[in-house]
Motif scaffolding. Structure first.
Motif, short mmCIF file in Angstrom:
data_model
loop_
_atom_site.label_atom_id
_atom_site.label_comp_id
_atom_site.label_asym_id
_atom_site.label_seq_id
_atom_site.Cartn_x
_atom_site.Cartn_y
_atom_site.Cartn_z
N LEU A 122 0.85 -1.19 0.00
CA LEU A 122 0.00 0.00 0.00
C LEU A 122 0.89 1.24 0.00
O LEU A 122 1.92 1.26 0.65
N GLY A 123 0.48 2.26 -0.72
CA GLY A 123 1.32 3.45 -0.81
C GLY A 123 2.52 3.19 -1.70
O GLY A 123 2.57 2.22 -2.45
N ASP B 87 -1.81 4.85 -7.05
CA ASP B 87 -1.62 4.42 -5.66
C ASP B 87 -2.90 4.59 -4.84
O ASP B 87 -3.26 3.72 -4.04
N TYR C 230 -5.20 1.68 -3.24
CA TYR C 230 -5.49 1.80 -1.81
C TYR C 230 -6.98 1.57 -1.54
O TYR C 230 -7.35 0.84 -0.62
N THR D 162 -8.23 -2.26 0.32
CA THR D 162 -8.63 -2.14 1.73
C THR D 162 -10.15 -2.00 1.84
O THR D 162 -10.82 -1.59 0.90
N ARG E 58 -9.56 1.60 6.11
CA ARG E 58 -9.14 2.95 5.69
C ARG E 58 -9.32 3.97 6.82
O ARG E 58 -8.61 4.97 6.87
N LEU F 94 -2.16 6.32 5.95
CA LEU F 94 -1.32 6.59 4.78
C LEU F 94 -1.59 7.96 4.18
O LEU F 94 -0.66 8.65 3.75
N TYR G 205 -8.16 -7.68 0.32
CA TYR G 205 -7.47 -7.30 -0.93
C TYR G 205 -7.92 -8.17 -2.11
O TYR G 205 -7.98 -7.70 -3.25
#
Length: 415
Positions: free
Chosen positions: A141-142, A269, A273, A277, A282, A287, A344
């Protein structure tokens, strides 16, 4: 106890030291050391923020005195001092946000272990740093590559001034995209018309397509004497990230990382994300501080990764995210049926069902395993939830059981 001016001087000294020390941290990219350093700094910066906020309080904008003759020198000094305090607080908050983003990205991408035991960030101590190993997670992630470019000292504009013109222009472009208000696109205008009929004034509400000639259509219906106004038009739904410190840090980091494709990388990204998620995850992950937990309107940022596709239409990326958020709400009461499917993989299944993408394209976009995705789709089909979430289930036909006995059993199972 130090005076406010002494506290401000101390804060600026600490942030200046951070600006000098940070580049050296990324020379060997020691993840446990990075996490420990950022965690220690963040604790210190938060304490300083609390103390400075208590002293500075809520201050409005500094008055601007244009007439030099009537300017009071004492008032000018007071306003200057107050402005300096506010700037220091803003710098401090920007630095705190940068450290939060960095820590969250490292936590989302690495597992810390001593021997075979996993340890939390809270258990991280200076004396055991050499024993700790950082292991990359399968699902990322990110983007770890942006870490060296975040504004850890809080000096976004000063850092930006040291970059080239290309970086500065891309910074502005990314920032404009993140500050853009989302738009709900309507197919029709709802219009109120006032017109005369037999000498009496009447009102009527009509609906016309967005691309129609409104004046021409109304003239055909009501003649030449009428007035009209739009009752419902294109609505704005707020910005994607409601935190300008996050916006500045992301725009700086992605603009510096790639001055040409930074906005596209950021969009991809954020897209990943949202799909990798759940909404609950979240809310807890940090992030992107201030990011909307779900979107319900169009943001042009999400069009950037998909512009080269032949089937691209305006709002392509946003529509997929809106459908994902809608599907999440539909599945809230069905969690027991999909408890064995990780979030995911569920995101990959929803992207597969809502888009024209193949399984291979979904895995490439989200960075998940192909076989794991296919296994998840089969479980999803067996549960019958594909019929609950999607109107068109033709894409899932090939994942249906092949034998007649299995099909009949599945039909009985699904009612």
């Amino acid at each position: 106890m130090p005076t406010t001016e002494e506290l401000i001087a101390r804060i600026n000294k600490i942030l200046d030291d951070i600006a000098i020390d940070t580049p050296g941290l990324f020379e060997d990219f020691d993840v446990p050391k990075l996490i420990f350093t950022f965690k220690s700094r963040l604790e210190t910066l938060k304490e300083l923020e609390e103390e400075l906020e208590r002293r500075v309080g809520e201050l409005g904008p500094t008055p601007i005195i244009k007439d030099k003759k009537s300017k009071d020198l004492h008032l000018s000094w007071v306003y200057r001092k107050r402005h300096y305090r506010v700037l220091t607080l803003e710098r401090l908050k920007s630095a705190i946000t940068a450290h939060k983003i960095a820590l969250s990205i490292l936590e989302a991408n690495y597992i810390l272990k001593i021997n075979r035991s996993e340890i939390s960030l809270e258990a991280l101590k200076k004396e055991n740093l050499s024993k700790i190993k950082a292991i990359e997670k399968d699902i990322k992630l990110g983007r770890v590559e942006i870490l060296p470019y975040l504004a850890y000292s809080g000096d976004v504009l000063r850092i930006l001034g040291q970059r080239g013109i290309e970086v500065r222009e891309h910074f502005k472009f990314i920032k404009s995209k993140l500050r853009e208000e989302g738009v709900v696109r309507k197919e029709k205008f709802r219009i109120e018309v006032e017109y005369l009929e037999n000498g009496r004034l009447k009102k009527e509400k009509v609906e016309l397509p967005v691309d129609s000639d409104i004046e021409g259509e109304l003239r055909k219906r009501y003649g030449r004497r009428f007035r009209w106004r739009v009752l419902s038009y294109v609505k704005t739904m707020g910005v994607l990230i409601n935190n300008h410190y996050t916006v500045d840090n992301l725009a700086l980091a992605y603009g510096t990382l790639n001055p040409r494709e930074g906005a596209k990388l950021l969009a991809l990204d954020l897209f990943r994300y949202y799909f990798l998620t759940s909404e609950k995850e979240r809310e807890n992950l940090g992030l992107y501080p201030g990011l909307r937990s779900c979107i319900d309107c169009h943001y042009s940022l999400f069009d950037l990764p998909f512009r080269d596709r032949k089937d691209f239409k305006t709002g392509f990326g946003s529509m997929l995210l809106i459908r994902k958020c809608e599907a999440e709400k539909l599945l809230v009461k069905k969690k027991s049926d999909i408890s064995r499917i990780p979030n995911y993989i569920l995101g990959g299944i929803l992207l597969y069902g809502a888009s024209p993408f193949t399984e291979e394209e979904v895995t490439e976009i989200l960075g998940i395993d192909l076989e794991e995705l296919k296994a998840g789709i089969r479980k999803f089909v067996v549960s019958g939830l594909h019929k609950v979430v999607f109107a068109d289930v033709s894409k899932f036909e090939k994942f249906m059981p092949k034998s007649d006995k299995a099909r009949k059993f599945l039909e009985l199972l699904q009612g």
